[in-house]
Design a protein around this motif. Structure first.
Motif, short mmCIF file in Angstrom:
data_model
loop_
_atom_site.label_atom_id
_atom_site.label_comp_id
_atom_site.label_asym_id
_atom_site.label_seq_id
_atom_site.Cartn_x
_atom_site.Cartn_y
_atom_site.Cartn_z
N VAL A 1 40.61 12.76 99.03
CA VAL A 1 39.79 11.90 98.22
C VAL A 1 40.54 11.04 97.26
O VAL A 1 40.28 9.94 97.12
N GLN A 2 41.45 11.85 96.62
CA GLN A 2 42.21 10.97 95.54
C GLN A 2 43.03 9.90 96.13
O GLN A 2 43.19 8.83 95.37
N SER A 3 43.52 9.96 97.21
CA SER A 3 44.43 9.01 97.78
C SER A 3 43.67 7.71 98.56
O SER A 3 44.21 6.82 98.77
N LEU A 4 42.50 8.35 99.08
CA LEU A 4 41.61 7.25 99.68
C LEU A 4 40.68 6.13 99.04
O LEU A 4 40.29 5.41 99.62
N THR A 5 40.47 6.92 97.78
CA THR A 5 39.36 6.13 97.11
C THR A 5 39.65 5.58 95.62
O THR A 5 40.84 6.31 94.86
N SER A 6 39.21 4.53 95.10
CA SER A 6 39.61 4.17 93.87
C SER A 6 38.38 4.66 93.13
O SER A 6 37.43 5.34 93.58
N GLU B 1 47.32 4.22 80.36
CA GLU B 1 47.77 5.60 79.68
C GLU B 1 46.72 6.57 79.99
O GLU B 1 46.95 7.80 80.54
N ALA B 2 45.56 6.42 79.62
CA ALA B 2 44.35 7.25 79.90
C ALA B 2 44.09 7.49 81.27
O ALA B 2 43.91 8.70 81.80
N LEU B 3 44.20 6.51 82.01
CA LEU B 3 43.78 6.66 83.49
C LEU B 3 44.79 7.30 84.15
O LEU B 3 44.79 8.32 85.13
N ALA B 4 46.16 7.12 83.86
CA ALA B 4 47.25 7.82 84.54
C ALA B 4 47.23 9.22 84.18
O ALA B 4 47.48 10.13 84.97
N ALA B 5 46.78 9.63 83.05
CA ALA B 5 46.54 10.93 82.65
C ALA B 5 45.33 11.71 83.30
O ALA B 5 45.59 12.90 83.38
N ALA B 6 44.59 11.14 83.65
CA ALA B 6 43.39 11.46 84.14
C ALA B 6 43.21 11.54 85.55
O ALA B 6 42.56 12.30 86.17
N ALA C 1 54.93 7.83 78.04
CA ALA C 1 54.08 9.02 78.06
C ALA C 1 53.47 9.43 79.28
O ALA C 1 53.40 10.85 79.42
N MET C 2 53.94 8.76 80.51
CA MET C 2 53.72 9.55 81.77
C MET C 2 54.79 10.37 82.10
O MET C 2 54.26 11.62 82.59
N ARG C 3 55.85 10.11 81.90
CA ARG C 3 57.02 11.00 82.11
C ARG C 3 57.08 12.12 81.18
O ARG C 3 57.60 13.16 81.70
N ALA C 4 56.48 11.93 80.13
CA ALA C 4 56.45 12.99 79.10
C ALA C 4 55.62 14.20 79.80
O ALA C 4 55.84 15.36 79.39
N ARG C 5 54.59 13.77 80.15
CA ARG C 5 53.64 14.79 80.97
C ARG C 5 54.05 15.04 82.33
O ARG C 5 53.35 15.88 83.06
N ARG C 6 55.15 14.62 82.80
CA ARG C 6 55.76 14.74 84.03
C ARG C 6 54.92 14.17 85.12
O ARG C 6 54.93 15.22 86.09
N MET D 1 46.68 5.71 100.67
CA MET D 1 47.18 5.83 99.43
C MET D 1 46.92 4.94 98.13
O MET D 1 46.30 3.93 98.47
N ARG D 2 47.08 5.87 97.08
CA ARG D 2 46.06 5.29 95.81
C ARG D 2 47.36 4.84 94.93
O ARG D 2 48.29 5.15 94.47
N ILE D 3 46.92 3.47 94.44
CA ILE D 3 47.61 2.61 93.67
C ILE D 3 46.88 2.26 92.31
O ILE D 3 45.91 2.05 92.29
N LEU D 4 47.60 2.40 91.13
CA LEU D 4 47.22 1.96 89.91
C LEU D 4 47.80 0.45 89.46
O LEU D 4 49.13 0.68 89.33
N LEU D 5 47.13 -0.59 89.53
CA LEU D 5 47.86 -1.90 88.98
C LEU D 5 47.41 -2.07 87.48
O LEU D 5 46.37 -2.12 87.14
#
Length: 223
Positions: A175-180, A37-42, A65-70, A1-5
């Protein structure tokens, strides 16, 4: 599971990221709102842990901004701004949880597990598939009640497969879930983890099947 702190207190960010990585999560860390904001979008994350008092861009603006992009990631606000008005505003903007600093580490970890269960569409802490069970509270596996010890990457992969049992998990999602962003996971490495899991799961009558060109799924082995 991938987390952004997202935390501008460097010592707190270092401590929390180390704790999360020890629990087997892939963690990316940023210290200002604009980078968040940039990383959450990408990138894709299952969970964003978000401070509010951030340089360059306030945490609530990041959330807006995150929720505006759904963006579907779960969001836990982690902040010292704990007035009822602040909590209401954060929750109304789309936060899934709100934890006030200072906080208890045990509660912090429990809330993360709860949010990730919700993200995976799970109502209970224990998931079973055949003789295999997964306890999300301890993030441990067992076969017919006997512990199944796995290295971190194999455990993370099997967690994805069992929480999505009956569905193909695409390679890109793995790949997205297991790696930073600091990690690298090749297609060959994924195949090696899958091969090892097949050997470990064979005594339980289970296997990991390949959906050619798409990904993998957990299945019962042929009798």
């Amino acid at each position: 599971m991938r987390i952004l702190l997202v935390e501008d207190n460097l010592s707190l960010a270092e401590g929390l990221s180390a704790l999360l990585r020890q629990s087997g999560y892939a963690v990316d860390v940023v210290h200002d709102g604009a980078s968040a904001e940039a990383l959450a979008a990408a990138e894709s994350f299952e969970l964003v842990i978000l401070d509010l008092n951030l340089p360059q861009m306030d945490g609530l603006e990041v959330l807006r901004a995150m929720r505006a992009r759904r963006n579907p990631a779960a969001v836990m606000i982690l902040t010292a701004r704990g007035t009822p008005e602040e909590r209401v505003r954060g929750l109304d903007l789309g936060a899934d949880d709100y934890l006030i600093k200072p906080f208890d580490i045990g509660e912090f970890e429990a809330r993360i597990r709860s949010l990730l269960r919700r993200q995976a569409g799970l109502r209970t802490a224990t998931v079973s598939f055949g003789a295999l069970s997964f306890d999300q509270n301890s993030r441990s596996f067992a076969v017919e009640g006997r512990p199944l010890d796995l290295p971190a990457r194999e455990r993370g992969l099997l967690e994805l497969l069992i929480t999505r049992a009956g569905k193909v998990v695409p390679r890109d999602s793995i790949v997205q879930s297991l790696t930073s962003l600091e990690d690298d996971l090749s297609a060959n490495a994924i195949e090696q983890y899958v091969s090892r899991l097949r050997k470990r799961l064979a005594p339980a009558g289970l296997t990991v099947r390949t959906a050619r060109g798409i990904g993998y799924f957990l299945d019962r082995a042929e009798p």
